[in-house]
Enzyme design. Structure first.
Site, PDB file in Angstrom:
ATOM      1  N   TYR A 124       0.619  -4.583   2.246  1.00  0.00           N
ATOM      2  CA  TYR A 124       0.101  -3.504   1.393  1.00  0.00           C
ATOM      3  C   TYR A 124       1.241  -2.622   0.896  1.00  0.00           C
ATOM      4  CZ  TYR A 124      -2.834   0.485   0.008  1.00  0.00           C
ATOM      5  OH  TYR A 124      -3.448   1.498  -0.698  1.00  0.00           O
ATOM      6  N   SER A 179       0.541   4.605  -3.732  1.00  0.00           N
ATOM      7  CA  SER A 179       0.043   5.018  -2.409  1.00  0.00           C
ATOM      8  C   SER A 179       1.174   5.738  -1.679  1.00  0.00           C
ATOM      9  CB  SER A 179      -0.344   3.777  -1.592  1.00  0.00           C
ATOM     10  OG  SER A 179      -0.615   4.122  -0.252  1.00  0.00           O
TER      11      SER A 179
HETATM   12  P1  NAD Z   1     -12.389   1.080  -3.067  1.00  0.00           P
HETATM   13  O1  NAD Z   1     -12.444  -0.122  -2.163  1.00  0.00           O
HETATM   14  O2  NAD Z   1     -13.448   2.110  -2.959  1.00  0.00           O
HETATM   15  O3  NAD Z   1     -12.302   0.577  -4.565  1.00  0.00           O
HETATM   16  C1  NAD Z   1     -11.565  -0.536  -4.942  1.00  0.00           C
HETATM   17  C2  NAD Z   1     -12.320  -1.245  -6.058  1.00  0.00           C
HETATM   18  O4  NAD Z   1     -11.506  -2.331  -6.526  1.00  0.00           O
HETATM   19  C3  NAD Z   1     -13.657  -1.841  -5.603  1.00  0.00           C
HETATM   20  O5  NAD Z   1     -14.696  -1.452  -6.478  1.00  0.00           O
HETATM   21  C4  NAD Z   1     -13.418  -3.345  -5.652  1.00  0.00           C
HETATM   22  O6  NAD Z   1     -14.578  -4.097  -5.982  1.00  0.00           O
HETATM   23  C5  NAD Z   1     -12.358  -3.442  -6.738  1.00  0.00           C
HETATM   24  N1  NAD Z   1     -11.590  -4.678  -6.660  1.00  0.00           N
HETATM   25  C6  NAD Z   1     -11.068  -5.272  -5.541  1.00  0.00           C
HETATM   26  N2  NAD Z   1     -10.455  -6.398  -5.879  1.00  0.00           N
HETATM   27  C7  NAD Z   1     -10.566  -6.544  -7.209  1.00  0.00           C
HETATM   28  C8  NAD Z   1     -10.126  -7.524  -8.138  1.00  0.00           C
HETATM   29  N3  NAD Z   1      -9.449  -8.610  -7.729  1.00  0.00           N
HETATM   30  N4  NAD Z   1     -10.398  -7.343  -9.447  1.00  0.00           N
HETATM   31  C9  NAD Z   1     -11.098  -6.259  -9.858  1.00  0.00           C
HETATM   32  N5  NAD Z   1     -11.560  -5.308  -9.027  1.00  0.00           N
HETATM   33  C10 NAD Z   1     -11.285  -5.455  -7.710  1.00  0.00           C
HETATM   34  O7  NAD Z   1     -10.960   1.736  -2.790  1.00  0.00           O
HETATM   35  P2  NAD Z   1     -10.238   3.080  -3.304  1.00  0.00           P
HETATM   36  O8  NAD Z   1      -9.836   3.866  -2.128  1.00  0.00           O
HETATM   37  O9  NAD Z   1     -10.994   3.741  -4.372  1.00  0.00           O
HETATM   38  O10 NAD Z   1      -8.891   2.430  -3.840  1.00  0.00           O
HETATM   39  C11 NAD Z   1      -8.518   2.460  -5.186  1.00  0.00           C
HETATM   40  C12 NAD Z   1      -7.022   2.330  -5.246  1.00  0.00           C
HETATM   41  O11 NAD Z   1      -6.421   3.434  -4.554  1.00  0.00           O
HETATM   42  C13 NAD Z   1      -6.458   1.070  -4.574  1.00  0.00           C
HETATM   43  O12 NAD Z   1      -5.408   0.561  -5.362  1.00  0.00           O
HETATM   44  C14 NAD Z   1      -5.938   1.590  -3.248  1.00  0.00           C
HETATM   45  O13 NAD Z   1      -4.896   0.790  -2.745  1.00  0.00           O
HETATM   46  C15 NAD Z   1      -5.458   2.961  -3.656  1.00  0.00           C
HETATM   47  N6  NAD Z   1      -5.292   3.907  -2.547  1.00  0.00           N
HETATM   48  C16 NAD Z   1      -6.371   4.298  -1.825  1.00  0.00           C
HETATM   49  C17 NAD Z   1      -6.172   5.190  -0.783  1.00  0.00           C
HETATM   50  C18 NAD Z   1      -7.306   5.688   0.061  1.00  0.00           C
HETATM   51  O14 NAD Z   1      -7.069   6.335   1.090  1.00  0.00           O
HETATM   52  N7  NAD Z   1      -8.554   5.439  -0.313  1.00  0.00           N
HETATM   53  C19 NAD Z   1      -4.889   5.669  -0.489  1.00  0.00           C
HETATM   54  C20 NAD Z   1      -3.824   5.243  -1.252  1.00  0.00           C
HETATM   55  C21 NAD Z   1      -4.035   4.351  -2.291  1.00  0.00           C
END
Ligand code: NAD
Length: 262
Positions: free
Chosen positions: A163, A150
């Site tokens: 985080y 991130s």
């Molecule tokens: P999202 O919430 O759409 O997807 C996350 C998924 O992880 C969900 O389907 C959820 O059910 C699953 N999940 C949560 N806990 C879990 C567990 N214990 N075991 C298995 N699955 C689990 O979020 P996203 O934005 O697609 O995020 C994906 C990754 O990207 C994350 O690691 C997040 O920190 C990172 N990220 C996202 C952003 C953003 O702006 N969206 C920015 C930087 C980093």
């Protein structure tokens, strides 16, 4: 799609696990990896959302299985890998993408919130890497790992103590694995998304006093002037998984619209 055409795709012949595949960046990565020829294990704590993504992949002519997993539980991670190997006939790559965000100032972050965030984000990535690498070593596979970092891994953000710590751990663990296993042909990289439209972002915005103003402010903090799309991160994940990235290991590829370049 014709098998002859499929065999020329960049991820043809690969079997890839994507964790957190039920939503957002993980779903986009699972769908794109399948479109690029991989067989995919779509793993998520929510089985139904993983199954829906598999349905989408099947509709496009790809092959995928849904795996229910809590990535913070070692026995479940081992079972995820065994089932993938058994049902897809192998495992050549993993995208450790599942994650949650906790937005709370340091002084108000409870031990329970800290532990939950570190358990899913950092321990979950550690377990996915550990058991994928064991499988690669056992079978002599030059596997590829992509971990989701991130902008918060590299920059200080208000209200993201747990985080940011979890994401910093992921970036450094990635370098460690790259060095430890380069001699085995195993590559390990991380991708650092900027703000991307998804459930994580929606939950962060909802926690802000004025979600609309927070969204506009976030967009303005990215030099490109906008929030990204999950497909833009998925493209980086699939590139790093593929043989096109054969000389790239231990790197952290920021996919953040220039956020960390400022
Ligand atoms: P999202 O919430 O759409 O997807 C996350 C998924 O992880 C969900 O389907 C959820 O059910 C699953 N999940 C949560 N806990 C879990 C567990 N214990 N075991 C298995 N699955 C689990 O979020 P996203 O934005 O697609 O995020 C994906 C990754 O990207 C994350 O690691 C997040 O920190 C990172 N990220 C996202 C952003 C953003 O702006 N969206 C920015 C930087 C980093």
């Amino acid at each position: 799609m014709d098998d002859g055409i499929r065999s020329h795709l960049p991820l043809a012949g690969e079997q890839i696990i994507v964790t957190g595949a039920g939503s957002g960046i993980g779903a986009a990565t699972a769908v794109l990896a399948a479109a690029k020829g991989a067989e995919v294990a779509a793993a998520d704590i929510h089985r139904e959302s993983a199954e829906a993504v598999c349905g989408q992949i099947a509709g496009g002519g790809g092959r995928a299985i849904a795996v229910e997993v809590d990535v913070s539980d070692e026995a479940q991670v081992e079972a995820m890998i065994s089932r993938t190997v058994q049902e897809l006939g192998g495992l050549t790559g993993i995208v450790n993408n599942a994650g949650v965000i906790v937005t709370r100032p340091l002084t108000e972050t409870s031990v329970e919130e800290w532990d939950r965030c570190l358990d899913i984000n950092a321990r979950g990535v550690f377990l996915g890497c550990k058991h994928a690498v064991r499988h690669f070593l056992d079978r002599g596979i030059a596997g590829s790992i992509v971990n989701t970092g991130s902008i918060s891994a590299l920059t200080g953000q208000h209200g993201q103590a747990a985080y940011a710590a979890s994401k910093g751990a992921i970036v450094q663990l990635t370098r460690q694995i790259a060095v430890e296993h380069a001699a085995h042909g195993i590559r390990c990289n991380s991708v650092g998304p900027g703000s991307v439209h998804s459930a994580v972002l929606s939950s962060f915005l909802a926690s802000q006093p004025d979600p609309g103003a927070a969204e506009a402010s976030l967009a303005a903090q990215h030099p490109v002037g906008r929030i990204g799309d999950a497909e833009e991160v998925a493209a980086a994940n699939c590139f790093l998984l593929s043989r096109e990235a054969s000389f790239i290991t231990g790197t952290n590829l920021q996919v953040d619209g220039g956020y960390t370049a400022v």
